[in-house]
Design a protein around this motif. Structure first.
Motif, PDB file in Angstrom:
ATOM      1  N   THR A   9      47.761  35.068  41.836  1.00 15.67           N
ATOM      2  CA  THR A   9      46.790  35.081  40.754  1.00 15.67           C
ATOM      3  C   THR A   9      45.441  34.517  41.207  1.00 15.67           C
ATOM      4  O   THR A   9      45.350  33.811  42.212  1.00 15.67           O
TER       5      THR A   9
ATOM      6  N   SER B 171      41.980  32.172  40.467  1.00 13.51           N
ATOM      7  CA  SER B 171      41.521  30.979  39.770  1.00 13.51           C
ATOM      8  C   SER B 171      40.053  31.195  39.427  1.00 13.51           C
ATOM      9  O   SER B 171      39.196  31.219  40.313  1.00 13.51           O
ATOM     10  N   PHE B 172      39.782  31.389  38.132  1.00 12.27           N
ATOM     11  CA  PHE B 172      38.414  31.674  37.699  1.00 12.27           C
ATOM     12  C   PHE B 172      37.772  30.418  37.104  1.00 12.27           C
ATOM     13  O   PHE B 172      38.469  29.573  36.542  1.00 12.27           O
TER      14      PHE B 172
ATOM     15  N   ASN C  70      45.108  38.847  36.479  1.00 13.57           N
ATOM     16  CA  ASN C  70      46.222  37.956  36.107  1.00 13.57           C
ATOM     17  C   ASN C  70      46.946  38.430  34.840  1.00 13.57           C
ATOM     18  O   ASN C  70      47.239  37.633  33.947  1.00 13.57           O
TER      19      ASN C  70
ATOM     20  N   GLU D 183      48.192  39.610  27.970  1.00  7.15           N
ATOM     21  CA  GLU D 183      47.331  38.450  28.199  1.00  7.15           C
ATOM     22  C   GLU D 183      46.707  38.594  29.571  1.00  7.15           C
ATOM     23  O   GLU D 183      47.400  38.831  30.564  1.00  7.15           O
ATOM     24  N   HIS D 184      45.394  38.477  29.638  1.00 10.13           N
ATOM     25  CA  HIS D 184      44.698  38.598  30.926  1.00 10.13           C
ATOM     26  C   HIS D 184      43.463  37.719  30.902  1.00 10.13           C
ATOM     27  O   HIS D 184      43.099  37.161  29.857  1.00 10.13           O
ATOM     28  N   THR D 185      42.816  37.574  32.050  1.00  9.85           N
ATOM     29  CA  THR D 185      41.704  36.646  32.204  1.00  9.85           C
ATOM     30  C   THR D 185      40.428  37.398  32.540  1.00  9.85           C
ATOM     31  O   THR D 185      40.436  38.282  33.398  1.00  9.85           O
ATOM     32  N   ASP D 186      39.335  37.053  31.855  1.00  9.13           N
ATOM     33  CA  ASP D 186      38.028  37.596  32.211  1.00  9.13           C
ATOM     34  C   ASP D 186      37.538  36.924  33.483  1.00  9.13           C
ATOM     35  O   ASP D 186      38.009  35.852  33.865  1.00  9.13           O
TER      36      ASP D 186
ATOM     37  N   GLY E 107      36.685  33.316  33.453  1.00  9.17           N
ATOM     38  CA  GLY E 107      37.757  32.364  33.213  1.00  9.17           C
ATOM     39  C   GLY E 107      38.304  32.364  31.804  1.00  9.17           C
ATOM     40  O   GLY E 107      39.268  31.650  31.513  1.00  9.17           O
ATOM     41  N   GLN E 108      37.726  33.155  30.915  1.00  7.76           N
ATOM     42  CA  GLN E 108      38.188  33.191  29.529  1.00  7.76           C
ATOM     43  C   GLN E 108      39.458  34.029  29.414  1.00  7.76           C
ATOM     44  O   GLN E 108      39.515  35.167  29.889  1.00  7.76           O
ATOM     45  N   GLU E 109      40.483  33.472  28.777  1.00  7.75           N
ATOM     46  CA  GLU E 109      41.727  34.208  28.569  1.00  7.75           C
ATOM     47  C   GLU E 109      41.651  34.983  27.263  1.00  7.75           C
ATOM     48  O   GLU E 109      41.085  34.517  26.275  1.00  7.75           O
ATOM     49  N   ARG E 110      42.230  36.188  27.276  1.00  7.11           N
ATOM     50  CA  ARG E 110      42.236  37.009  26.078  1.00  7.11           C
ATOM     51  C   ARG E 110      43.521  37.823  26.014  1.00  7.11           C
ATOM     52  O   ARG E 110      44.229  37.958  27.019  1.00  7.11           O
TER      53      ARG E 110
END
Length: 501
Positions: free
Chosen positions: A340, A342-343, A402, A438-441, A444-447
């Protein structure tokens, strides 16, 4: 400005007020202007003095009508000049000292054996201090669709300073340099604005042309060229100059801060000049951190004949995918979970991976028609990172970092799927009609995003890849893939009933 406020307090107050008026969080504003949320937080708390480029970008995005620019000029005790940065551009690059690129013009000349890249930048110093050095990078990749092969190639045949033949100047004055990093396929160095005859710093409010060029043989230069926007830039132009007898074909993709990779918004123009095929492209006010990638193939290239014959022969579907850089079944990378990101620390790595994925998708699309849409996971091009792209039948591009499935609908259906990593067969796979992912921008923002029907199938296929799962393991017991020759759905979409059925 209120007489009760210091200039820095006035700027902070204006920034907060206009951000509140527009209903934007620090993170949302950061995304618009190309800075980090941490930078804006420090500006608003008085820990960070704002830059001119930030003030102009924030003024434009907040539609503040010049209020932020005026507050910034009061802060600096100066009046605006004609050299202020273009609206919408900003930089938090510490070494740049608020440099602005008024025009970057890049050309790449190929003589059939050697590439010569020449990059000219019109730099404006928007800082209160003189600039006496400039960081440049030279990066090559012989096999962009096959990282393991490229790494092995450069371990045996590293890029050397002798072959690069670097030359650099500022307004015609030759420059010296100091090496920062020296790796097999990557060089990074500081161009020093000086030589044995003198020093040539770029003073505040002044502009100068910085030019540098270098040479790389085609044994180390792959068929791609990329420009990354690391400083506020007014205009970017690129020119590729190839021998016409090689019958070159060129295309381009853009990757932005949101990692959405799309074809160039404007066409690449081609002309014929004295036996040369020249491809030219330009754009105005490119977004900060955008990457513009041009790729090409030589349709008449002798050393590509074997590959072209493979494409045009009775080669199997899997052999064709292998030829365009898709990892095939049996490689261990396909059966393990990807690493994965790391943002936001690895945002730069993520953008590079997305560029490789888009390139791989373009190559695959040249040898097969994907009527149902398509997807590519990073592991399928030999990159052990949790990133994938999915392209819908109408061309919409989705980028996933991720990703993991957090919810599946109880309703399912069963349809045929193909996999680029074993493309000689098609398998009937049951899938949920809707999934929540669920994934990450990249910031670093999760959505969580919900996908339905065909898009749910495409996305779940790629998410499976990033967790080391191939569709064979999802088929019902006793059901086996069929040869692609027996499959009758190529080029057409999956069939679904009306919504609600």
């Amino acid at each position: 400005m209120s007489t009760q406020q210091q200039p820095d307090e006035a700027f902070i107050a204006e920034l907060k007020r206009w951000r509140d008026v527009r209903g934007l969080s620090q993170t949302a504003l950061a995304r618009l202007v190309g800075y980090t949320p941490s930078y804006i937080s420090k500006v608003e708390s008085g820990q960070q003095r704002p830059s001119s480029s930030f003030a102009h970008s924030a003024d434009r995005e907040l539609r503040a009508g010049g209020a932020l620019v005026r507050a910034y000029n009061d802060l600096e005790g100066r009046t605006p000049t004609a050299h202020q940065p273009a609206a919408g551009n900003g930089s938090s690059d510490a070494h740049a000292a608020n440099l602005i690129v008024e025009h970057e013009d890049t050309s790449l000349h190929y003589d059939g054996r050697v590439y010569r890249a020449t990059q000219r930048r019109r730099l404006y110093n928007d800082s209160p201090d003189p600039v006496a050095r400039y960081l440049i990078r030279i990066s090559v990749d012989r096999f962009p669709g096959n990282p393991e092969r490229s790494n092995a190639h450069f371990r045996e045949h590293p890029l050397t300073w002798e072959e690069i033949q670097l030359q650099a100047s500022v307004d015609g004055e030759p420059l010296t340099w100091r090496v920062q990093h020296d790796r097999d396929a990557f060089k990074e160095l500081w161009l020093l604005f000086e030589n044995d005859q003198g020093r040539y710093p770029l003073y505040p409010g002044e502009s100068a042309w910085l030019e540098y060029s270098y040479t790389v043989g085609d044994d180390k230069w792959g068929t791609w060229f990329q420009r990354a926007v690391r400083l506020p830039t007014h205009k970017l132009s690129v020119r590729l100059d190839f021998p016409a007898e090689l019958k070159p074909q060129v295309w381009g993709t853009e990757t932005t801060m949101t990692a959405a990779a799309l074809p160039f918004r404007t066409a690449i123009r081609q002309t014929q000049e004295n036996g040369r095929s020249v491809f030219a492209w330009s754009t105005e006010d490119p977004p900060l951190h955008a990457r513009f990638r041009l790729e090409w193939k030589f349709r008449a290239r002798p050393d590509q004949e074997e590959n072209l014959e493979l494409m045009e022969s009775e080669a199997t579907a899997s052999e064709r995918m292998r030829a365009v850089g898709i990892v095939q079944e049996g490689d261990p990378i396909l059966t393990k979970a990807a690493r994965t990101f790391s943002f936001p620390d690895e945002a730069e790595d993520a953008r590079r991976v997305v560029a490789e994925l888009v390139s791989a998708a373009e190559r695959a699309s040249q040898v097969h028609v994907f009527g149902k849409g398509m997807g590519v996971a990073a592991t399928q091009i030999g990159i052990d990172r949790a990133a994938a792209i999915v392209r819908s039948p109408d061309g919409q591009l989705i980028t996933l970092f991720n990703p993991r499935i957090v919810e599946e609908s109880p309703e399912t259906d069963e349809q045929y799927e193909g996999c680029l990593s074993f493309f000689d067969v098609r398998g009937k796979v049951p899938r949920p009609l809707a999934i929540s992912v669920e994934h990450t921008d990249i910031d670093g923002q999760e959505r969580i995003t919900i996908f339905e029907r065909g898009m749910a199938r495409l996305v779940m296929h790629e998410v499976d890849h990033l967790h080391g799962v191939l569709y064979r393991s999802r088929m019902r017991e006793g059901v086996h893939p069929i040869p692609v020759a027996e499959y009758r759905g190529t080029g057409s979409g999956w069939q679904y009933g009306p919504p609600g059925e």
